[in-house]
Design a protein around this motif. Structure first.
Motif, PDB file in Angstrom:
ATOM      1  N   ALA A 351       0.862  -1.265  -0.023  1.00  0.00           N
ATOM      2  CA  ALA A 351       0.038   0.085   0.135  1.00  0.00           C
ATOM      3  C   ALA A 351       0.778   1.256   0.073  1.00  0.00           C
ATOM      4  N   ASP A 352       1.880   1.382   0.672  1.00  0.00           N
ATOM      5  CA  ASP A 352       2.864   2.519   0.655  1.00  0.00           C
ATOM      6  C   ASP A 352       3.447   2.726  -0.771  1.00  0.00           C
ATOM      7  N   ALA A 353       3.893   1.388  -1.401  1.00  0.00           N
ATOM      8  CA  ALA A 353       4.350   1.724  -2.766  1.00  0.00           C
ATOM      9  C   ALA A 353       3.251   2.322  -3.574  1.00  0.00           C
ATOM     10  N   GLN A 354       1.874   1.923  -3.546  1.00  0.00           N
ATOM     11  CA  GLN A 354       1.051   2.159  -4.475  1.00  0.00           C
ATOM     12  C   GLN A 354       0.739   3.808  -4.099  1.00  0.00           C
ATOM     13  N   ALA A 355       0.930   4.248  -3.092  1.00  0.00           N
ATOM     14  CA  ALA A 355       0.596   5.685  -2.648  1.00  0.00           C
ATOM     15  C   ALA A 355       1.611   6.313  -3.343  1.00  0.00           C
ATOM     16  N   VAL A 356       2.913   6.108  -3.099  1.00  0.00           N
ATOM     17  CA  VAL A 356       3.800   6.862  -3.498  1.00  0.00           C
ATOM     18  C   VAL A 356       4.419   6.893  -4.941  1.00  0.00           C
ATOM     19  N   LEU A 357       3.866   5.719  -5.733  1.00  0.00           N
ATOM     20  CA  LEU A 357       3.827   5.814  -7.081  1.00  0.00           C
ATOM     21  C   LEU A 357       2.716   6.381  -7.709  1.00  0.00           C
ATOM     22  N   GLY A 358       1.453   6.551  -6.978  1.00  0.00           N
ATOM     23  CA  GLY A 358       0.451   7.214  -7.367  1.00  0.00           C
ATOM     24  C   GLY A 358      -0.396   6.413  -8.635  1.00  0.00           C
TER      25      GLY A 358
END
Length: 845
Positions: A351-358
């Motif tokens: 979920a962190d990766a998804q948020a940072v990648l947008g």
């Protein structure tokens, strides 16, 4: 055969190569991936060779030269330096090689894949197969992979027979073979195809591949080559010296500088250097080359610059060059997303990766998988979820790439907003049944939360900074990061001016909580009262309960019991209005502590028992543990020692990693052991309490444990140690301005007849004898307490008269009752009168 590298004519090079390998023009054309006519025209000089074909020709010439000089052409490369450590990895890899036909060693550049594979195969204890080594690093044209293997096996093309078929026949006909295909990442698809064909047709064949990417062949066993084992931060000199990373550094430093001696260098500096290099063998070997030019400390400080400036040599490439090769293998979009992920400082969830990648969830999952498969991300597997991270050296490299792109500002903003939302969610999460999971979540995100607040500070986003720092108050408290939390709150509060909105009130309230727990009681009262002036007009009753509780707690520590009681009672009323039974247990607990201070043990016991029963209904471990710790305190004071022991054992099992709870329970265990006269155990538990409370930033708890330890040392006959601890407790109480703890420290010093007690406040009122006649089994202070009891004073009055805490008076009376065999206050007063201890008049008021 003449060396092809010494011939300038392309035509002559082609003819020499064909003759040396026994190939026809048609067979050579197949190996080069061109037509027979094209080779014919090149040899006759009618057409110039293309750059792509020239590269393929060079590959074949190199393979032919290696095959010519190696005899059978199957030998493993000769190591130019000693192999260090990796015994566990060698054993694990050998086990896999015995069980599987295709094993791929994957890992980032510089992880030591090739050297580890060669070492385990060179030990020849995994099978009776002949090892055939094929280095793929220099092959630039995919169709020459089979040719390289053919050269190694001295397999010649046969007219009308595909080369792969000739390879299958050769591998099936001779002795069992084990192929080591080294450096497959650039040609992964072609290596996968060839490996699949050979394994399917040659049952006895086994293949080992080293690669930075997964091949994806059915039956492939992927084994990630881990970094070298590095010593932990807390490791001692022996553990540091035995770690593989440190041993490799010392070995290479000694090769670079023969008179280098590890004994001349601080072991912790080498350990820190190896940790900061992520245990990557290539990075460690390159850095070790600077020994003799720079000190270990200078190397540690300049490691990133040194790795980037390290020149490529015949011994090997620069780390940056190795990483660049892997980076270039990614698609443009993979490179963009990898660099954006480098803004995450710690390990992260999907979920962190998804948020940072947008991006959407499916895209994030696909991206992370591709980066794991290509060895850019490290996976830490968990029972419920996996965590991902970049090694520091890789994060540094990708961070530099991000600086060159336009994606950096947006990625950092998304990072800050995402972890701000995590922080805000954690405020309620840490108060609920999933508190343990939330604490672990925040612990893993420490560096990212810090980056979030730095981002807010740098971009003057005061609201974001206030929201994050105030939402984290429970975590600042439970993790012992009080100073860090107070620092961030103070920084953002300095920018609010006269604002009186909810977010500002929450920040003041959070700052007050941390100030109270950090021993800054007056500041805690000031900030909590500011919060109340904001919450009141906004009718934020739930927020008001916390501010009122802080006001009560800080005043209790300051000795202002009436103000403390008003604060706790206000909190109780607000909780009742809200119908918050869970919250009411907090208020009940605090009121019980006041009763305890005032010597009302029975009332304190009732309140603690009632609060604990409600807490058990909600099942929150941390809350229950607090209730058990407080209950145990009363049980100890009322000599219910067996039940206290049971209660403390349960509390310890629920404390988790909370340093305040651990310290409180250990302190109570020390008090229990003291009552049982088990001095060794008591000292051990008080020491543990001091350490935990110091780690958690709870100084008033430190003082209590120091006093307990000082008394234990005195009882054990070590008066020097007792005085040292008690003096330290008195100094800390004085520094904090905590009168209650100061009185306890002063009383303890007086009890052990410390010279430091001289010149302090009088131990009894003027005109009253300071050393009444007393039985031999009572100390002078115990006799004074007994005399004042006989004069009709309450425990609270005795405490005020003798400058003691009420808890100390209770402890003295318990000892008096036990030593004299008395049943309570009435018998004690009669004993005092009968023995001339009760003739003192009551104190003037």
């Amino acid at each position: 055969m003449s060396g092809p590298g010494r011939v300038d004519s392309v035509g002559e090079r082609l003819r020499n190569l064909r003759h040396g390998l026994g190939l026809s023009q048609e067979q050579l054309a197949r190996r080069l991936g061109v037509s027979f006519v094209t080779v014919n025209r090149w040899e006759s000089g009618k057409t110039q060779i293309s750059a792509k074909a020239a590269a393929a020709l060079a590959d074949l010439e190199a393979d032919a030269a290696v095959g010519e000089t190696d005899g059978e052409g199957t030998a493993l490369p000769v190591a130019r330096s000693s192999f260090v450590g990796r015994e566990r990895e060698l054993a694990e890899l050998a086990r896999l090689l015995r069980q599987s036909r295709l094993v791929t060693l994957i890992g980032p550049g510089g992880a030591g894949k090739s050297r580890l594979a060669a070492e385990v195969l060179g030990r020849r204890d995994i099978s009776d197969a002949d090892v055939v080594f094929v280095g793929l690093e220099q092959i630039r044209y995919p169709r020459t992979i089979a040719s390289a293997l053919a050269s190694r096996l001295q397999v010649h093309d046969q007219q009308g027979t595909p080369l792969v078929q000739s390879l299958r026949s050769a591998l099936a006909a001779g002795a069992k073979k084990l192929l080591l295909l080294d450096g497959a990442e650039r040609l992964a698809d072609q290596v996968a195809e060839l490996a699949g064909e050979l394994l399917e047709s040659v049952p006895e064949l086994r293949i080992v591949v080293t690669s930075r990417v997964v091949l994806g062949v059915p039956g492939e066993v992927c084994w990630t080559v881990p970094p070298l084992a590095c010593p932990s931060v807390a490791a001692g000199a022996t553990d540091i010296a035995s770690s593989d990373a440190v041993k490799l550094f010392i070995a290479r430093a000694s090769e670079r500088l023969p008179d280098f001696r590890a004994a001349d260098v601080a072991p912790h500096a080498i350990a820190e250097l190896c940790r900061r290099l992520d245990g990557l063998p290539l990075a460690i070997e390159l850095i070790a080359g600077w020994v003799g030019t720079l000190s270990i400390r200078e190397i540690l400080q300049q490691r990133a610059v040194l790795l980037d400036s390290e020149p490529a040599t015949r011994a090997g490439p620069r780390l940056a060059d190795v990483l660049q090769v892997s980076y270039d293998l990614l698609t443009a979009e993979q490179r963009r997303r990898l660099c954006m992920l480098s803004v995450i400082a710690g390990s992260f969830r999907m979920a962190d990766a998804q948020a940072v990648l947008g991006v959407d969830a499916a895209t994030a999952i696909a991206t992370v998988r591709s980066l794991v498969d290509s060895s850019w991300l490290v996976v830490t597997r968990g029972a419920e979820r996996n965590l991902f991270s970049l090694l520091e050296t890789i994060a540094s490299f990708t961070g530099q790439q991000l600086e060159k792109s336009e994606d950096g500002p947006a990625a950092r903003r998304r990072h800050a907003l995402h972890f701000a939302s995590v922080a805000v969610e954690s405020e309620q999460g840490l108060a609920g049944p999933d508190a343990g999971a939330w604490a672990a979540r925040l612990e893993a995100a420490v560096a990212d939360l810090d980056l979030t607040m730095h981002w807010a500070d740098e971009h003057n986003d005061v609201d974001l900074g206030l929201n994050v720092s105030s939402a984290l108050w429970r975590w600042w408290l439970s993790s012992g990061r009080l100073a860090v939390g107070r620092g961030w709150l103070a920084r953002f509060l300095a920018a609010v001016g006269d604002r009186k909105d909810e977010v500002t009130g929450r920040a003041y309230c959070a700052a007050a909580v941390l100030a109270a727990e950090n021993g800054d009681y007056s500041e805690a009262v000031r900030q909590a009262e500011l919060a109340m002036t904001i919450f009141g007009p906004l009718d934020l009753k739930l927020r008001m309960t916390l501010a009122a509780t802080v006001i009560g707690s800080a005043n209790r520590y300051l000795g202002n019991h009436e103000d403390a009681r008003r604060g706790f009672e206000q909190a109780m009323e607000l909780r009742a209005e809200l119908g918050d039974r869970r919250g009411m247990t907090v208020a009940m607990n605090n009121l019980a502590l006041l009763e305890l201070d005032d010597g009302n043990l029975n009332r304190a016991l009732e309140l603690f028992e009632e609060a604990l029963a409600i807490k058990r209904e909600f099942g929150e471990q941390r809350s229950i543990a607090i209730g058990l710790a407080n209950l145990a305190d009363v049980l100890i004071r009322t000599s219910q020692w067996d039940r206290a022991e049971t209660v403390l054992a349960e509390g310890a099992s629920l404390a988790g990693g909370n340093p305040q709870l651990i310290g409180t329970i250990a302190c109570n265990q020390g008090a229990l052991a003291t009552h049982r006269r088990d001095w060794a155990l008591a000292a051990e538990r008080f020491e543990a309490a001091i350490s935990a409370s110091q780690a958690g930033g709870h100084p008033h708890d430190v003082i209590e444990a120091m006093i307990g330890l000082g008394r234990v040392h005195a009882q054990a006959g070590d008066h020097e140690a007792a005085f040292e601890r008690l003096r330290a407790a008195r100094a800390l109480a004085t520094k904090l301005g905590n009168p209650q703890r100061l009185m306890e420290a002063e009383a303890a010093l007086a009890e052990v007849n410390s010279p430091d007690a001289a010149g302090q406040a009088p131990l009894a009122p003027a005109g009253r004898p300071t050393r009444p006649t007393r039985p031999a089994n009572l100390t002078s202070r115990q006799a004074e307490v007994l005399a004042l009891l006989a004069a009709g004073l309450s425990n609270k009055q005795i405490a005020a008269e003798l400058y003691l805490s009420i808890a100390t008076v209770e402890r003295h009376l318990a000892t008096v009752y036990r030593n004299l065999g008395l049943g309570g206050r009435v018998e004690a007063a009669r004993f005092a009168m009968d023995n001339g201890l009760g003739a003192l008049p009551p104190p003037a008021r």
